[in-house]
Motif scaffolding. Structure first.
Motif, PDB file in Angstrom:
ATOM      1  N   ASN A  18       0.812  -1.208   0.000  1.00 38.16           N
ATOM      2  CA  ASN A  18       0.000   0.000   0.000  1.00 38.16           C
ATOM      3  C   ASN A  18       0.852   1.269   0.000  1.00 38.16           C
ATOM      4  OD1 ASN A  18       0.999   0.010   2.556  1.00 38.16           O
ATOM      5  ND2 ASN A  18      -0.981   0.073   3.615  1.00 38.16           N
ATOM      6  N   GLY A  19       2.108   1.116  -0.433  1.00 38.86           N
ATOM      7  CA  GLY A  19       2.984   2.273  -0.477  1.00 38.86           C
ATOM      8  C   GLY A  19       2.603   3.231  -1.589  1.00 38.86           C
ATOM      9  N   LYS A  20       2.939   4.501  -1.404  1.00 40.92           N
ATOM     10  CA  LYS A  20       2.622   5.508  -2.404  1.00 40.92           C
ATOM     11  C   LYS A  20       3.770   5.616  -3.395  1.00 40.92           C
ATOM     12  CE  LYS A  20      -0.021   8.250   0.942  1.00 40.92           C
ATOM     13  NZ  LYS A  20      -0.107   9.561   1.629  1.00 40.92           N
ATOM     14  N   SER A  21       3.439   5.552  -4.674  1.00 42.90           N
ATOM     15  CA  SER A  21       4.482   5.689  -5.686  1.00 42.90           C
ATOM     16  C   SER A  21       4.749   7.155  -6.007  1.00 42.90           C
ATOM     17  CB  SER A  21       4.070   4.935  -6.959  1.00 42.90           C
ATOM     18  OG  SER A  21       2.830   5.418  -7.436  1.00 42.90           O
ATOM     19  N   HIS A  22       3.785   8.036  -5.683  1.00 44.59           N
ATOM     20  CA  HIS A  22       3.957   9.461  -5.951  1.00 44.59           C
ATOM     21  C   HIS A  22       3.890  10.216  -4.623  1.00 44.59           C
ATOM     22  CE1 HIS A  22       3.615   8.709 -10.246  1.00 44.59           C
ATOM     23  NE2 HIS A  22       2.520   8.010 -10.006  1.00 44.59           N
ATOM     24  N   MET A  23       5.004  10.807  -4.239  1.00 43.15           N
ATOM     25  CA  MET A  23       5.081  11.532  -2.980  1.00 43.15           C
ATOM     26  C   MET A  23       5.742  12.883  -3.226  1.00 43.15           C
ATOM     27  SD  MET A  23       6.423   8.387  -0.539  1.00 43.15           S
ATOM     28  CE  MET A  23       6.251   9.311   0.988  1.00 43.15           C
ATOM     29  N   THR A  24       5.409  13.838  -2.389  1.00 39.55           N
ATOM     30  CA  THR A  24       6.067  15.138  -2.475  1.00 39.55           C
ATOM     31  C   THR A  24       7.470  15.023  -1.892  1.00 39.55           C
ATOM     32  OG1 THR A  24       5.326  15.863  -0.294  1.00 39.55           O
ATOM     33  CG2 THR A  24       3.828  16.254  -2.166  1.00 39.55           C
ATOM     34  N   ASP A  25       8.317  15.999  -2.186  1.00 48.58           N
ATOM     35  CA  ASP A  25       9.667  15.997  -1.627  1.00 48.58           C
ATOM     36  C   ASP A  25       9.627  16.010  -0.104  1.00 48.58           C
ATOM     37  OD1 ASP A  25      10.591  15.984  -4.165  1.00 48.58           O
ATOM     38  OD2 ASP A  25      11.448  18.010  -4.144  1.00 48.58           O
ATOM     39  N   GLU A  26       8.669  16.742   0.449  1.00 49.40           N
ATOM     40  CA  GLU A  26       8.558  16.811   1.905  1.00 49.40           C
ATOM     41  C   GLU A  26       8.215  15.445   2.491  1.00 49.40           C
ATOM     42  OE1 GLU A  26       6.065  19.214   5.398  1.00 49.40           O
ATOM     43  OE2 GLU A  26       5.708  19.650   3.272  1.00 49.40           O
ATOM     44  N   GLN A  27       7.292  14.730   1.835  1.00 48.38           N
ATOM     45  CA  GLN A  27       6.919  13.393   2.303  1.00 48.38           C
ATOM     46  C   GLN A  27       8.096  12.426   2.198  1.00 48.38           C
ATOM     47  OE1 GLN A  27       3.547  12.942  -0.363  1.00 48.38           O
ATOM     48  NE2 GLN A  27       2.107  12.997   1.365  1.00 48.38           N
ATOM     49  N   ILE A  28       8.860  12.550   1.122  1.00 47.81           N
ATOM     50  CA  ILE A  28      10.034  11.687   0.946  1.00 47.81           C
ATOM     51  C   ILE A  28      11.061  11.956   2.042  1.00 47.81           C
ATOM     52  CG2 ILE A  28      12.001  11.185  -0.556  1.00 47.81           C
ATOM     53  CD1 ILE A  28      10.143  11.713  -2.944  1.00 47.81           C
ATOM     54  N   ASN A  29      11.284  13.246   2.353  1.00 51.74           N
ATOM     55  CA  ASN A  29      12.240  13.595   3.407  1.00 51.74           C
ATOM     56  C   ASN A  29      11.805  13.046   4.760  1.00 51.74           C
ATOM     57  OD1 ASN A  29      14.006  14.985   1.728  1.00 51.74           O
ATOM     58  ND2 ASN A  29      12.917  16.932   1.971  1.00 51.74           N
ATOM     59  N   ILE A  30      10.510  13.145   5.054  1.00 52.21           N
ATOM     60  CA  ILE A  30       9.987  12.630   6.325  1.00 52.21           C
ATOM     61  C   ILE A  30      10.165  11.113   6.388  1.00 52.21           C
ATOM     62  CG2 ILE A  30       7.881  12.264   7.669  1.00 52.21           C
ATOM     63  CD1 ILE A  30       6.926  15.011   6.678  1.00 52.21           C
ATOM     64  N   LYS A  31       9.881  10.450   5.276  1.00 55.40           N
ATOM     65  CA  LYS A  31      10.033   8.993   5.216  1.00 55.40           C
ATOM     66  C   LYS A  31      11.474   8.585   5.517  1.00 55.40           C
ATOM     67  CE  LYS A  31       9.552   5.115   1.982  1.00 55.40           C
ATOM     68  NZ  LYS A  31       9.068   4.692   0.642  1.00 55.40           N
ATOM     69  N   TYR A  32      12.423   9.338   4.957  1.00 50.12           N
ATOM     70  CA  TYR A  32      13.835   9.011   5.178  1.00 50.12           C
ATOM     71  C   TYR A  32      14.239   9.289   6.621  1.00 50.12           C
ATOM     72  CZ  TYR A  32      18.843   8.658   4.471  1.00 50.12           C
ATOM     73  OH  TYR A  32      20.157   8.282   4.562  1.00 50.12           O
ATOM     74  N   GLU A  33      13.770  10.419   7.176  1.00 44.38           N
ATOM     75  CA  GLU A  33      14.104  10.766   8.556  1.00 44.38           C
ATOM     76  C   GLU A  33      13.567   9.733   9.542  1.00 44.38           C
ATOM     77  OE1 GLU A  33      12.515  14.641   9.095  1.00 44.38           O
ATOM     78  OE2 GLU A  33      14.194  15.675   8.121  1.00 44.38           O
ATOM     79  N   GLN A  34      12.429   9.136   9.215  1.00 46.90           N
ATOM     80  CA  GLN A  34      11.834   8.127  10.087  1.00 46.90           C
ATOM     81  C   GLN A  34      12.497   6.764   9.932  1.00 46.90           C
ATOM     82  OE1 GLN A  34       7.705   8.315   8.943  1.00 46.90           O
ATOM     83  NE2 GLN A  34       7.243   9.971  10.386  1.00 46.90           N
ATOM     84  N   GLY A  35      13.437   6.678   8.997  1.00 51.62           N
ATOM     85  CA  GLY A  35      14.181   5.431   8.824  1.00 51.62           C
ATOM     86  C   GLY A  35      13.440   4.367   8.053  1.00 51.62           C
ATOM     87  N   GLN A  36      12.377   4.747   7.344  1.00 52.55           N
ATOM     88  CA  GLN A  36      11.619   3.766   6.597  1.00 52.55           C
ATOM     89  C   GLN A  36      12.439   3.246   5.421  1.00 52.55           C
ATOM     90  OE1 GLN A  36       7.550   4.890   5.618  1.00 52.55           O
ATOM     91  NE2 GLN A  36       7.569   6.408   7.266  1.00 52.55           N
ATOM     92  N   GLN A  37      12.414   1.920   5.237  1.00 50.11           N
ATOM     93  CA  GLN A  37      13.104   1.252   4.135  1.00 50.11           C
ATOM     94  C   GLN A  37      14.587   1.610   4.107  1.00 50.11           C
ATOM     95  OE1 GLN A  37      10.769   2.241   0.676  1.00 50.11           O
ATOM     96  NE2 GLN A  37       9.203   0.743   1.176  1.00 50.11           N
TER      97      GLN A  37
END
Length: 390
Positions: A18-37
Protein backbone atom coordinates in the motif's frame (compact mmCIF):
# COMPACT_ATOMS: atom_id res chain seq x y z
CA UNK A 1 -11.58 -22.88 -5.10
CA UNK A 2 -10.54 -24.58 -1.88
CA UNK A 3 -8.32 -22.35 0.25
CA UNK A 4 -6.71 -22.47 3.67
CA UNK A 5 -8.24 -20.04 6.20
CA UNK A 6 -5.17 -17.78 6.18
CA UNK A 7 -5.35 -17.55 2.37
CA UNK A 8 -8.75 -15.89 2.65
CA UNK A 9 -7.13 -12.91 4.40
CA UNK A 10 -3.67 -12.93 2.87
CA UNK A 11 -4.29 -10.28 0.21
CA UNK A 12 -5.50 -7.62 2.59
CA UNK A 13 -3.43 -4.45 2.39
CA UNK A 14 -0.12 -4.44 4.19
CA UNK A 15 2.92 -2.23 4.45
CA UNK A 16 4.36 -3.99 1.40
CA UNK A 17 1.56 -3.28 -1.04
CA UNK A 18 0.00 0.00 0.00
CA UNK A 19 2.98 2.27 -0.48
CA UNK A 20 2.62 5.51 -2.40
CA UNK A 21 4.48 5.69 -5.69
CA UNK A 22 3.96 9.46 -5.95
CA UNK A 23 5.08 11.53 -2.98
CA UNK A 24 6.07 15.14 -2.47
CA UNK A 25 9.67 16.00 -1.63
CA UNK A 26 8.56 16.81 1.90
CA UNK A 27 6.92 13.39 2.30
CA UNK A 28 10.03 11.69 0.95
CA UNK A 29 12.24 13.59 3.41
CA UNK A 30 9.99 12.63 6.32
CA UNK A 31 10.03 8.99 5.22
CA UNK A 32 13.83 9.01 5.18
CA UNK A 33 14.10 10.77 8.56
CA UNK A 34 11.83 8.13 10.09
CA UNK A 35 14.18 5.43 8.82
CA UNK A 36 11.62 3.77 6.60
CA UNK A 37 13.10 1.25 4.14
CA UNK A 38 16.62 1.91 5.40
CA UNK A 39 18.95 -0.90 6.40
CA UNK A 40 20.85 -0.82 9.69
CA UNK A 41 23.99 -2.92 9.76
CA UNK A 42 26.96 -3.77 11.92
CA UNK A 43 30.37 -4.89 10.70
CA UNK A 44 32.15 -7.52 12.80
CA UNK A 45 35.48 -9.27 12.51
CA UNK A 46 36.34 -12.27 14.67
CA UNK A 47 39.36 -14.58 14.94
CA UNK A 48 38.61 -18.04 13.56
CA UNK A 49 39.02 -20.02 16.83
CA UNK A 50 36.72 -17.60 18.67
CA UNK A 51 34.20 -17.74 15.83
CA UNK A 52 34.21 -21.55 15.86
CA UNK A 53 33.63 -21.56 19.63
CA UNK A 54 30.72 -19.14 19.25
CA UNK A 55 28.97 -21.58 16.92
CA UNK A 56 28.66 -24.02 19.83
CA UNK A 57 26.45 -21.63 21.80
CA UNK A 58 22.78 -22.58 21.98
CA UNK A 59 20.58 -20.51 19.65
CA UNK A 60 23.52 -18.32 18.65
CA UNK A 61 23.50 -19.03 14.94
CA UNK A 62 21.22 -21.05 12.68
CA UNK A 63 23.46 -22.86 10.20
CA UNK A 64 21.03 -25.60 9.22
CA UNK A 65 22.09 -27.45 6.03
CA UNK A 66 18.44 -27.25 4.94
CA UNK A 67 18.52 -23.49 5.12
CA UNK A 68 20.35 -22.71 1.91
CA UNK A 69 21.60 -24.93 -0.87
CA UNK A 70 20.97 -28.59 -1.54
CA UNK A 71 24.53 -28.98 -2.76
CA UNK A 72 27.05 -29.06 0.07
CA UNK A 73 30.73 -28.26 -0.38
CA UNK A 74 32.85 -31.39 -0.59
CA UNK A 75 36.02 -31.78 1.50
CA UNK A 76 38.25 -30.39 -1.25
CA UNK A 77 36.21 -27.19 -1.49
CA UNK A 78 36.23 -26.85 2.30
CA UNK A 79 39.98 -27.48 2.36
CA UNK A 80 40.59 -24.77 -0.22
CA UNK A 81 38.86 -22.27 2.04
CA UNK A 82 41.19 -23.22 4.90
CA UNK A 83 44.16 -22.87 2.55
CA UNK A 84 42.90 -19.40 1.61
CA UNK A 85 43.02 -18.41 5.28
CA UNK A 86 46.49 -19.91 5.60
CA UNK A 87 47.97 -17.94 2.72
CA UNK A 88 45.89 -14.86 3.61
CA UNK A 89 43.70 -14.67 0.52
CA UNK A 90 40.75 -12.34 1.27
CA UNK A 91 37.57 -14.27 2.06
CA UNK A 92 34.21 -12.55 1.46
CA UNK A 93 32.24 -11.64 4.59
CA UNK A 94 29.32 -13.73 5.72
CA UNK A 95 25.92 -12.02 5.94
CA UNK A 96 23.81 -12.53 9.05
CA UNK A 97 20.34 -11.45 10.09
CA UNK A 98 19.78 -10.73 13.78
CA UNK A 99 16.40 -12.38 14.40
CA UNK A 100 16.67 -11.68 18.13
CA UNK A 101 19.35 -9.91 20.14
CA UNK A 102 22.60 -11.86 19.69
CA UNK A 103 20.83 -14.65 17.81
CA UNK A 104 21.44 -14.90 14.08
CA UNK A 105 20.31 -16.50 10.85
CA UNK A 106 22.84 -17.06 8.09
CA UNK A 107 21.75 -15.25 4.94
CA UNK A 108 24.93 -15.92 3.00
CA UNK A 109 27.98 -17.94 3.99
CA UNK A 110 26.60 -21.27 5.17
CA UNK A 111 29.25 -23.25 3.33
CA UNK A 112 32.11 -21.14 4.70
CA UNK A 113 30.76 -21.35 8.24
CA UNK A 114 30.28 -25.11 7.98
CA UNK A 115 33.83 -25.55 6.67
CA UNK A 116 35.28 -23.54 9.58
CA UNK A 117 33.21 -25.48 12.10
CA UNK A 118 34.21 -28.85 10.62
CA UNK A 119 37.86 -27.81 10.54
CA UNK A 120 38.04 -26.80 14.20
CA UNK A 121 36.02 -29.85 15.25
CA UNK A 122 38.62 -32.04 13.52
CA UNK A 123 35.89 -33.39 11.23
CA UNK A 124 37.66 -32.10 8.12
CA UNK A 125 40.65 -33.95 6.72
CA UNK A 126 42.40 -31.54 4.38
CA UNK A 127 42.53 -32.64 0.78
CA UNK A 128 43.29 -31.17 -2.63
CA UNK A 129 45.49 -28.37 -1.28
CA UNK A 130 47.65 -26.87 -4.02
CA UNK A 131 50.14 -24.53 -2.34
CA UNK A 132 50.33 -26.53 0.89
CA UNK A 133 49.97 -30.07 -0.41
CA UNK A 134 52.18 -31.24 2.49
CA UNK A 135 49.16 -30.76 4.75
CA UNK A 136 46.81 -33.02 2.79
CA UNK A 137 45.40 -35.81 4.92
CA UNK A 138 45.65 -33.87 8.19
CA UNK A 139 42.99 -32.51 10.51
CA UNK A 140 43.40 -29.29 12.51
CA UNK A 141 44.70 -31.21 15.52
CA UNK A 142 47.37 -32.89 13.39
CA UNK A 143 48.81 -29.70 11.91
CA UNK A 144 52.25 -28.39 12.97
CA UNK A 145 52.09 -25.75 15.69
CA UNK A 146 53.24 -22.89 13.45
CA UNK A 147 50.60 -23.74 10.84
CA UNK A 148 47.86 -23.86 13.47
CA UNK A 149 49.00 -20.53 14.87
CA UNK A 150 49.05 -19.01 11.39
CA UNK A 151 45.47 -20.06 10.71
CA UNK A 152 44.29 -19.13 14.21
CA UNK A 153 45.37 -15.52 13.74
CA UNK A 154 43.11 -15.14 10.69
CA UNK A 155 39.63 -13.66 11.03
CA UNK A 156 36.24 -13.95 9.37
CA UNK A 157 34.24 -10.80 8.67
CA UNK A 158 30.47 -10.52 8.94
CA UNK A 159 27.82 -8.02 7.93
CA UNK A 160 24.90 -8.11 10.37
CA UNK A 161 21.44 -6.74 9.64
CA UNK A 162 20.20 -5.75 13.06
CA UNK A 163 16.68 -6.12 14.43
CA UNK A 164 15.93 -2.40 14.56
CA UNK A 165 15.87 -2.32 10.74
CA UNK A 166 12.17 -3.16 10.43
CA UNK A 167 8.89 -2.50 12.18
CA UNK A 168 7.04 -5.76 11.40
CA UNK A 169 7.58 -9.31 10.20
CA UNK A 170 6.63 -8.75 6.57
CA UNK A 171 9.02 -5.82 6.26
CA UNK A 172 11.75 -7.90 7.89
CA UNK A 173 11.50 -10.65 5.31
CA UNK A 174 11.24 -8.19 2.43
CA UNK A 175 14.40 -6.52 3.72
CA UNK A 176 16.17 -9.86 3.96
CA UNK A 177 15.32 -10.66 0.36
CA UNK A 178 16.52 -7.33 -1.02
CA UNK A 179 19.73 -7.57 1.00
CA UNK A 180 20.44 -11.15 0.05
CA UNK A 181 19.95 -10.50 -3.65
CA UNK A 182 22.26 -7.48 -3.63
CA UNK A 183 24.94 -8.63 -1.21
CA UNK A 184 25.18 -12.32 -2.08
CA UNK A 185 28.91 -13.04 -2.10
CA UNK A 186 29.01 -16.81 -2.25
CA UNK A 187 30.65 -16.93 -5.66
CA UNK A 188 28.00 -19.30 -7.06
CA UNK A 189 24.91 -17.84 -8.66
CA UNK A 190 21.81 -18.80 -6.69
CA UNK A 191 18.49 -19.46 -8.36
CA UNK A 192 15.45 -17.44 -7.31
CA UNK A 193 14.09 -20.40 -5.34
CA UNK A 194 17.40 -20.96 -3.57
CA UNK A 195 17.22 -17.34 -2.44
CA UNK A 196 13.63 -17.82 -1.25
CA UNK A 197 14.75 -20.91 0.63
CA UNK A 198 17.44 -18.87 2.35
CA UNK A 199 15.02 -16.19 3.44
CA UNK A 200 11.57 -17.65 4.02
CA UNK A 201 12.34 -20.66 6.17
CA UNK A 202 9.27 -21.90 7.99
CA UNK A 203 6.52 -24.49 7.93
CA UNK A 204 5.30 -23.55 4.44
CA UNK A 205 8.81 -23.72 2.99
CA UNK A 206 9.18 -27.14 4.61
CA UNK A 207 5.92 -28.21 2.98
CA UNK A 208 7.24 -27.21 -0.45
CA UNK A 209 10.20 -29.56 -0.06
CA UNK A 210 7.98 -32.35 1.20
CA UNK A 211 5.61 -32.09 -1.76
CA UNK A 212 8.50 -31.86 -4.23
CA UNK A 213 9.31 -35.41 -3.11
CA UNK A 214 5.86 -36.65 -4.13
CA UNK A 215 6.48 -39.66 -6.38
CA UNK A 216 3.88 -38.66 -9.00
CA UNK A 217 5.22 -35.12 -9.18
CA UNK A 218 8.85 -36.24 -9.38
CA UNK A 219 8.16 -38.80 -12.10
CA UNK A 220 6.27 -36.26 -14.20
CA UNK A 221 9.27 -33.93 -14.10
CA UNK A 222 11.91 -36.62 -14.59
CA UNK A 223 13.42 -36.23 -11.12
CA UNK A 224 15.11 -39.53 -10.12
CA UNK A 225 14.36 -39.62 -6.38
CA UNK A 226 15.57 -43.22 -6.01
CA UNK A 227 19.00 -42.64 -7.56
CA UNK A 228 21.01 -40.25 -5.40
CA UNK A 229 23.87 -39.89 -7.91
CA UNK A 230 21.52 -38.97 -10.75
CA UNK A 231 19.48 -36.80 -8.40
CA UNK A 232 22.46 -34.61 -7.56
CA UNK A 233 23.01 -34.02 -11.28
CA UNK A 234 19.37 -33.29 -12.09
CA UNK A 235 19.05 -29.64 -13.12
CA UNK A 236 15.59 -29.11 -11.63
CA UNK A 237 16.68 -30.60 -8.32
CA UNK A 238 20.05 -28.81 -8.13
CA UNK A 239 18.50 -25.36 -8.50
CA UNK A 240 15.38 -26.14 -6.43
CA UNK A 241 13.21 -25.60 -9.48
CA UNK A 242 11.13 -28.58 -8.39
CA UNK A 243 10.37 -26.75 -5.14
CA UNK A 244 9.52 -23.62 -7.14
CA UNK A 245 7.07 -25.63 -9.24
CA UNK A 246 5.18 -26.59 -6.09
CA UNK A 247 5.18 -22.94 -5.03
CA UNK A 248 3.81 -21.95 -8.45
CA UNK A 249 0.80 -24.16 -7.87
CA UNK A 250 -0.10 -22.57 -4.57
CA UNK A 251 0.60 -19.00 -5.71
CA UNK A 252 -1.10 -19.19 -9.11
CA UNK A 253 -4.32 -20.40 -7.52
CA UNK A 254 -4.52 -16.69 -6.66
CA UNK A 255 -3.76 -15.47 -10.19
CA UNK A 256 -6.34 -12.70 -9.82
CA UNK A 257 -3.97 -11.10 -7.30
CA UNK A 258 -0.99 -11.39 -9.66
CA UNK A 259 1.47 -8.47 -9.58
CA UNK A 260 5.19 -7.69 -9.88
CA UNK A 261 5.87 -10.35 -12.53
CA UNK A 262 6.15 -14.10 -11.93
CA UNK A 263 9.22 -13.93 -9.67
CA UNK A 264 7.85 -11.00 -7.70
CA UNK A 265 4.48 -12.69 -7.20
CA UNK A 266 6.11 -15.90 -5.99
CA UNK A 267 8.16 -13.83 -3.54
CA UNK A 268 5.01 -12.09 -2.33
CA UNK A 269 3.21 -15.38 -1.74
CA UNK A 270 6.17 -16.62 0.30
CA UNK A 271 6.01 -13.48 2.44
CA UNK A 272 2.27 -13.95 2.95
CA UNK A 273 2.82 -17.62 3.82
CA UNK A 274 4.68 -16.61 6.97
CA UNK A 275 1.27 -16.18 8.61
CA UNK A 276 0.14 -19.75 7.87
CA UNK A 277 -0.70 -21.96 10.82
CA UNK A 278 -0.11 -25.70 10.95
CA UNK A 279 -3.81 -26.10 10.22
CA UNK A 280 -3.39 -24.07 7.03
CA UNK A 281 -0.42 -26.21 6.05
CA UNK A 282 -2.41 -29.40 6.50
CA UNK A 283 -5.20 -28.07 4.28
CA UNK A 284 -2.77 -26.93 1.57
CA UNK A 285 -0.98 -30.26 1.59
CA UNK A 286 -4.30 -32.03 1.11
CA UNK A 287 -5.22 -29.77 -1.81
CA UNK A 288 -1.93 -30.46 -3.58
CA UNK A 289 -2.06 -34.23 -3.03
CA UNK A 290 -5.67 -34.52 -4.15
CA UNK A 291 -5.01 -32.36 -7.21
CA UNK A 292 -1.91 -34.19 -8.42
CA UNK A 293 -3.55 -37.57 -7.82
CA UNK A 294 -6.49 -36.45 -9.96
CA UNK A 295 -4.19 -35.07 -12.66
CA UNK A 296 -2.23 -38.33 -12.75
CA UNK A 297 -5.38 -40.43 -12.98
CA UNK A 298 -6.60 -38.41 -15.95
CA UNK A 299 -3.38 -37.86 -17.91
CA UNK A 300 -1.34 -40.87 -16.74
CA UNK A 301 2.06 -40.89 -18.51
CA UNK A 302 1.08 -37.72 -20.39
CA UNK A 303 0.97 -35.69 -17.19
CA UNK A 304 2.01 -32.05 -17.83
CA UNK A 305 3.08 -32.94 -21.39
CA UNK A 306 1.19 -30.80 -23.94
CA UNK A 307 -0.26 -32.30 -27.10
CA UNK A 308 1.77 -31.41 -30.21
CA UNK A 309 -0.65 -30.57 -32.99
CA UNK A 310 2.01 -30.92 -35.70
CA UNK A 311 3.17 -34.42 -34.77
CA UNK A 312 -0.23 -35.53 -33.40
CA UNK A 313 1.63 -36.82 -30.34
CA UNK A 314 1.91 -35.80 -26.71
CA UNK A 315 5.27 -34.14 -26.09
CA UNK A 316 8.05 -36.03 -24.32
CA UNK A 317 8.75 -33.34 -21.72
CA UNK A 318 6.65 -31.53 -19.15
CA UNK A 319 6.05 -27.79 -19.57
CA UNK A 320 5.70 -25.36 -16.69
CA UNK A 321 2.96 -23.29 -18.31
CA UNK A 322 0.86 -26.38 -19.05
CA UNK A 323 1.50 -27.66 -15.52
CA UNK A 324 0.17 -24.37 -14.13
CA UNK A 325 -3.04 -24.64 -16.11
CA UNK A 326 -3.66 -28.32 -15.36
CA UNK A 327 -2.96 -28.13 -11.63
CA UNK A 328 -4.74 -24.86 -10.91
CA UNK A 329 -7.65 -25.78 -13.17
CA UNK A 330 -8.19 -29.18 -11.56
CA UNK A 331 -7.81 -27.75 -8.05
CA UNK A 332 -10.85 -25.57 -8.76
CA UNK A 333 -13.00 -28.68 -9.25
CA UNK A 334 -12.03 -31.03 -6.45
CA UNK A 335 -15.70 -31.36 -5.53
CA UNK A 336 -16.22 -33.15 -8.86
CA UNK A 337 -13.34 -35.63 -8.71
CA UNK A 338 -15.42 -38.73 -9.46
CA UNK A 339 -17.14 -37.07 -12.41
CA UNK A 340 -13.86 -35.82 -13.87
CA UNK A 341 -12.31 -39.28 -13.62
CA UNK A 342 -15.38 -40.79 -15.25
CA UNK A 343 -15.02 -38.34 -18.13
CA UNK A 344 -11.23 -38.50 -18.45
CA UNK A 345 -11.40 -39.46 -22.14
CA UNK A 346 -13.41 -36.29 -22.81
CA UNK A 347 -10.83 -34.24 -20.92
CA UNK A 348 -8.02 -35.69 -23.04
CA UNK A 349 -9.85 -34.94 -26.28
CA UNK A 350 -10.79 -31.43 -25.21
CA UNK A 351 -7.22 -30.82 -24.07
CA UNK A 352 -6.02 -31.63 -27.58
CA UNK A 353 -8.53 -29.17 -29.04
CA UNK A 354 -7.56 -26.51 -26.53
CA UNK A 355 -3.89 -26.79 -27.46
CA UNK A 356 -4.73 -26.81 -31.17
CA UNK A 357 -6.33 -23.38 -30.71
CA UNK A 358 -3.31 -22.05 -28.80
CA UNK A 359 -1.78 -19.87 -31.50
CA UNK A 360 0.10 -17.74 -28.93
CA UNK A 361 1.70 -20.80 -27.28
CA UNK A 362 0.58 -19.69 -23.84
CA UNK A 363 0.41 -23.35 -22.74
CA UNK A 364 3.99 -24.06 -23.74
CA UNK A 365 5.74 -21.14 -22.09
CA UNK A 366 5.67 -18.31 -24.60
CA UNK A 367 3.66 -15.99 -22.35
CA UNK A 368 4.88 -14.81 -18.94
CA UNK A 369 2.64 -11.77 -18.49
CA UNK A 370 -0.26 -11.45 -16.08
CA UNK A 371 -2.68 -11.68 -19.01
CA UNK A 372 -1.03 -14.85 -20.36
CA UNK A 373 -1.05 -16.56 -16.97
CA UNK A 374 -4.66 -15.69 -16.27
CA UNK A 375 -5.77 -16.66 -19.78
CA UNK A 376 -4.28 -20.16 -19.77
CA UNK A 377 -5.72 -20.90 -16.34
CA UNK A 378 -9.10 -19.47 -17.38
CA UNK A 379 -9.24 -21.46 -20.63
CA UNK A 380 -8.39 -24.75 -18.94
CA UNK A 381 -10.84 -24.06 -16.12
CA UNK A 382 -13.62 -23.25 -18.58
CA UNK A 383 -12.90 -26.47 -20.46
CA UNK A 384 -13.34 -28.48 -17.28
CA UNK A 385 -16.50 -26.59 -16.33
CA UNK A 386 -18.07 -27.38 -19.71
CA UNK A 387 -17.24 -31.07 -19.37
CA UNK A 388 -18.71 -31.18 -15.86
CA UNK A 389 -21.89 -29.46 -17.08
CA UNK A 390 -22.52 -31.95 -19.90
Amino acid sequence: MLVAPAEERMWEKSSLNNGKSHMTDEQINIKYEQGQQRILTEMNREKLPSFADSLKKTNYMDVSPFYQRRLRWDEQKQSQLIESFLINIPVPPIILYEREYNSYEVMDGQQRITAIKDFYNNDLELTGLEMWSELNGRTYQQLPDKIKAGIDRRAISSIVLITESTQNKEEAFFLKQITFERLNTGGVSLSKQEIRNCIYSGIFNTLLFKLANNSIFAKAWGIPLENKDKLRKNNLYKKMEDVELVLRFFAFRHANEFRNGIEGFLNLYMIKSLNFSQGDINILEGIFIETINLASTIYEDKLFKPFDVKTKQWKDNSYKAFYDAVMVGLSNHLNDVDLLIERKSRILEETKKLLAKDKKNIFTGAGRTKADLQERIKLFDEMLSQIIAE
